[in-house]
Scaffold this motif. Sequence first.
Motif, PDB file in Angstrom:
ATOM      1  N   GLY A  13      -3.952  28.331-108.198  1.00  0.00           N
ATOM      2  CA  GLY A  13      -4.390  27.936-109.534  1.00  0.00           C
ATOM      3  C   GLY A  13      -4.912  29.112-110.341  1.00  0.00           C
ATOM      4  N   GLN A  14      -5.648  30.021-109.694  1.00  0.00           N
ATOM      5  CA  GLN A  14      -6.172  31.188-110.384  1.00  0.00           C
ATOM      6  C   GLN A  14      -5.081  32.219-110.678  1.00  0.00           C
ATOM      7  OE1 GLN A  14      -9.453  31.244-111.450  1.00  0.00           O
ATOM      8  NE2 GLN A  14      -9.256  29.137-110.732  1.00  0.00           N
ATOM      9  N   LEU A  15      -4.106  32.337-109.783  1.00  0.00           N
ATOM     10  CA  LEU A  15      -2.982  33.237-110.047  1.00  0.00           C
ATOM     11  C   LEU A  15      -2.166  32.762-111.250  1.00  0.00           C
ATOM     12  CD1 LEU A  15      -1.752  33.953-106.410  1.00  0.00           C
ATOM     13  CD2 LEU A  15      -2.748  35.614-107.999  1.00  0.00           C
ATOM     14  N   GLN A  16      -2.090  31.451-111.449  1.00  0.00           N
ATOM     15  CA  GLN A  16      -1.402  30.930-112.625  1.00  0.00           C
ATOM     16  C   GLN A  16      -2.113  31.370-113.897  1.00  0.00           C
ATOM     17  OE1 GLN A  16       1.606  28.980-112.901  1.00  0.00           O
ATOM     18  NE2 GLN A  16       1.199  29.781-114.954  1.00  0.00           N
ATOM     19  N   ASN A  17      -3.460  31.391-113.874  1.00  0.00           N
ATOM     20  CA  ASN A  17      -4.216  31.875-115.033  1.00  0.00           C
ATOM     21  C   ASN A  17      -3.916  33.343-115.317  1.00  0.00           C
ATOM     22  OD1 ASN A  17      -5.455  29.378-115.326  1.00  0.00           O
ATOM     23  ND2 ASN A  17      -7.210  29.934-114.062  1.00  0.00           N
ATOM     24  N   LYS A  18      -3.787  34.135-114.252  1.00  0.00           N
ATOM     25  CA  LYS A  18      -3.460  35.550-114.450  1.00  0.00           C
ATOM     26  C   LYS A  18      -2.070  35.706-115.054  1.00  0.00           C
ATOM     27  CE  LYS A  18      -3.162  40.052-112.219  1.00  0.00           C
ATOM     28  NZ  LYS A  18      -3.395  40.871-111.012  1.00  0.00           N
ATOM     29  N   MET A  19      -1.105  34.896-114.607  1.00  0.00           N
ATOM     30  CA  MET A  19       0.236  34.972-115.187  1.00  0.00           C
ATOM     31  C   MET A  19       0.224  34.573-116.655  1.00  0.00           C
ATOM     32  SD  MET A  19       2.961  33.875-112.206  1.00  0.00           S
ATOM     33  CE  MET A  19       2.111  32.414-111.589  1.00  0.00           C
ATOM     34  N   ASP A  20      -0.654  33.642-117.034  1.00  0.00           N
ATOM     35  CA  ASP A  20      -0.779  33.268-118.446  1.00  0.00           C
ATOM     36  C   ASP A  20      -1.283  34.451-119.273  1.00  0.00           C
ATOM     37  OD1 ASP A  20       0.070  30.740-117.807  1.00  0.00           O
ATOM     38  OD2 ASP A  20      -1.938  29.872-117.730  1.00  0.00           O
ATOM     39  N   ILE A  21      -2.249  35.198-118.732  1.00  0.00           N
ATOM     40  CA  ILE A  21      -2.783  36.368-119.442  1.00  0.00           C
ATOM     41  C   ILE A  21      -1.702  37.439-119.593  1.00  0.00           C
ATOM     42  CG2 ILE A  21      -4.432  38.275-119.267  1.00  0.00           C
ATOM     43  CD1 ILE A  21      -6.353  36.327-117.901  1.00  0.00           C
ATOM     44  N   ILE A  22      -0.943  37.680-118.527  1.00  0.00           N
ATOM     45  CA  ILE A  22       0.133  38.676-118.601  1.00  0.00           C
ATOM     46  C   ILE A  22       1.188  38.244-119.616  1.00  0.00           C
ATOM     47  CG2 ILE A  22       1.992  39.776-117.296  1.00  0.00           C
ATOM     48  CD1 ILE A  22       0.219  39.535-114.808  1.00  0.00           C
ATOM     49  N   GLY A  23       1.538  36.963-119.607  1.00  0.00           N
ATOM     50  CA  GLY A  23       2.515  36.460-120.572  1.00  0.00           C
ATOM     51  C   GLY A  23       2.026  36.612-122.006  1.00  0.00           C
TER      52      GLY A  23
END
Length: 275
Positions: A13-23
């Motif tokens: 779940g937290q890695l998904q947040n990081k991918m959102d920031i990168i996107g």
Amino acid sequence: MSRMAIQAAVTMGQLQNKMDIIGHNMANVNTNGYKSRQADFSSLLFQQIDNLSNPEVENVRLTPDGIRVGNGAKLGHTNINLSQGTIADTGRSLDVALLADNHLFQVNVTENGITETQFTRSGTFYLNPLDDGTVMLTNKQGHPVVGENGPIIFADDFDSISFSNNGTIQVTRNGNTEVEGQLAIVEAIRPRLLEAAGDNNLRFGNVEGVQFNQGEIIQDVAANQVQLKSQALESSNVDIAKQMTELTLTQRAYQFNARSISMNDQMMGLVNQLR
């Protein structure tokens, strides 16, 4: 659910947040004045096992007061990189670029009747006519740009407007040029305490359990220390190669955690089949 599966699910779940920031960074690679964000992770260490039932009794056991086990990872905080991007000449008189790291323009944003001062590196300014025949300097969303004495307003009878290298605003009327304003530039002393506010703006962030005065986060910049370049804009400081690398590593970590859940499910299935 086993502890291994819980750790993997929380981390995913937290890695998904990081991918959102990168996107979000990659989507704004061509946005003038945009500053890249970086996600930092920290381990979740909160579950205690085998604690002393009565801590006041001495010499009950020789081992430490409990065993702490990790339960995944969380997104600790998001850092904003305020370093300068590439400066590109535009030839437009109302375009201004800041030349010093951590320096910011100020704009007044009004939402639901409440006015908040926000900060930005985007120097794309416009002139917005007012009902009394004057014009006000605004950003592209129509929010007033803050000067030394508040919003910057001019009488609508000028021939041209230009910015000097120290942030003064020069207005020409009938061949005469006079200084009629000064941009109020501030410096972010603690950029980590600023958060994204939308429309390429930043605002004061909330730090749980810690109280900061605004003067500990933002400080005014004296006019003789302001460094500007007129008829130019600052490009985004997003490094697309770095963002692609971060995205690949984050996706791989996400896959590993998903595989951990799958393997845990298979192991539990084998255990349940034992006779």
